[in-house]
Design a protein around this motif. Structure first.
Motif, PDB file in Angstrom:
ATOM      1  N   PHE A  94      -6.155 -62.195  98.305  1.00  0.00           N
ATOM      2  CA  PHE A  94      -5.146 -63.224  98.066  1.00  0.00           C
ATOM      3  C   PHE A  94      -5.276 -63.797  96.659  1.00  0.00           C
ATOM      4  CE2 PHE A  94      -3.957 -67.710  98.000  1.00  0.00           C
ATOM      5  CZ  PHE A  94      -2.614 -67.585  98.308  1.00  0.00           C
ATOM      6  N   VAL A  95      -6.490 -64.076  96.216  1.00  0.00           N
ATOM      7  CA  VAL A  95      -6.700 -64.639  94.876  1.00  0.00           C
ATOM      8  C   VAL A  95      -6.220 -63.667  93.812  1.00  0.00           C
ATOM      9  CG1 VAL A  95      -8.493 -65.322  93.229  1.00  0.00           C
ATOM     10  CG2 VAL A  95      -8.556 -66.194  95.555  1.00  0.00           C
ATOM     11  N   VAL A  96      -6.510 -62.377  93.975  1.00  0.00           N
ATOM     12  CA  VAL A  96      -6.076 -61.376  93.006  1.00  0.00           C
ATOM     13  C   VAL A  96      -4.553 -61.265  92.989  1.00  0.00           C
ATOM     14  CG1 VAL A  96      -6.108 -58.907  92.491  1.00  0.00           C
ATOM     15  CG2 VAL A  96      -8.221 -60.088  93.038  1.00  0.00           C
ATOM     16  N   ALA A  97      -3.927 -61.202  94.155  1.00  0.00           N
ATOM     17  CA  ALA A  97      -2.473 -61.074  94.231  1.00  0.00           C
ATOM     18  C   ALA A  97      -1.782 -62.314  93.666  1.00  0.00           C
ATOM     19  CB  ALA A  97      -2.040 -60.840  95.675  1.00  0.00           C
ATOM     20  N   TYR A 102       1.325 -64.789  89.457  1.00  0.00           N
ATOM     21  CA  TYR A 102       1.509 -66.004  88.648  1.00  0.00           C
ATOM     22  C   TYR A 102       1.543 -65.666  87.167  1.00  0.00           C
ATOM     23  CZ  TYR A 102       0.879 -70.742  86.932  1.00  0.00           C
ATOM     24  OH  TYR A 102       1.037 -71.928  86.287  1.00  0.00           O
ATOM     25  N   LEU A 103       0.683 -64.763  86.721  1.00  0.00           N
ATOM     26  CA  LEU A 103       0.676 -64.398  85.313  1.00  0.00           C
ATOM     27  C   LEU A 103       1.918 -63.620  84.917  1.00  0.00           C
ATOM     28  CD1 LEU A 103      -3.065 -63.469  84.769  1.00  0.00           C
ATOM     29  CD2 LEU A 103      -1.874 -65.532  84.059  1.00  0.00           C
ATOM     30  N   ASN A 104       2.501 -62.865  85.844  1.00  0.00           N
ATOM     31  CA  ASN A 104       3.713 -62.114  85.536  1.00  0.00           C
ATOM     32  C   ASN A 104       4.937 -63.004  85.428  1.00  0.00           C
ATOM     33  OD1 ASN A 104       2.482 -59.647  85.317  1.00  0.00           O
ATOM     34  ND2 ASN A 104       2.788 -59.105  87.459  1.00  0.00           N
ATOM     35  N   LEU A 105       4.868 -64.228  85.887  1.00  0.00           N
ATOM     36  CA  LEU A 105       6.004 -65.137  85.737  1.00  0.00           C
ATOM     37  C   LEU A 105       6.273 -65.472  84.278  1.00  0.00           C
ATOM     38  CD1 LEU A 105       5.413 -67.751  88.580  1.00  0.00           C
ATOM     39  CD2 LEU A 105       7.214 -66.051  88.456  1.00  0.00           C
TER      40      LEU A 105
END
Length: 137
Positions: A94-97, A102-105
């Motif tokens: 979950f943390v990785v996903a 979030y970074l791809n936003l």
């Protein structure tokens, strides 16, 4: 709705601040009566404290001091850090996903693609606003 978010964020910040902060307060009693209370420092004396007897005195009588000080400390939390070594496999996934999404936003496109760049607008044969008598004010 926006003001509710701001107020709740402000209140949560205060909860975290006061749960991690340590407090100490001092009380000075003269007999059974409370004389002074002080936060973060020592309480002031009432001035009735007994002096200790010196070694040169020939008096062997020991008088008991009627004043007393009590210092109480309230310790705050010190373990707010999350230990990532104890995460289960599902929590790690979950943390990785979440981090990846979030970074791809915040990624932006390098170039702006316009689909109509090579096409010219159609030629106007009649003025349709005048023909249908539709005017915007």
């Amino acid at each position: 709705m926006q003001s509710f978010k701001k107020i709740s964020a402000f209140l949560m910040a205060f909860v975290v601040l006061f749960s991690t902060m340590s407090f100490s307060f001092s009380e000075h009693f003269c007999g059974d009566h409370l004389v002074d209370i002080a936060f973060f420092s020592k309480a002031e004396s009432c001035g009735m404290a007994m002096e200790t007897a010196s070694n040169d005195s020939d008096c062997n009588a020991i008088k008991k001091d009627c004043c007393s000080d009590q210092i109480q400390q309230i310790e705050g939390q010190s373990n707010l850090k999350i230990d990532f070594k104890n995460l289960t496999l599902e929590q790690q996934q979950f943390v990785v996903a979440y981090t990846y999404s979030y970074l791809n936003l915040f990624e932006s496109f390098d170039n702006n693609v316009t689909a109509f760049q090579n096409y010219s607008p159609p030629l106007v044969e009649k003025d349709l606003n005048v023909l249908y008598r539709v005017f915007r004010i």
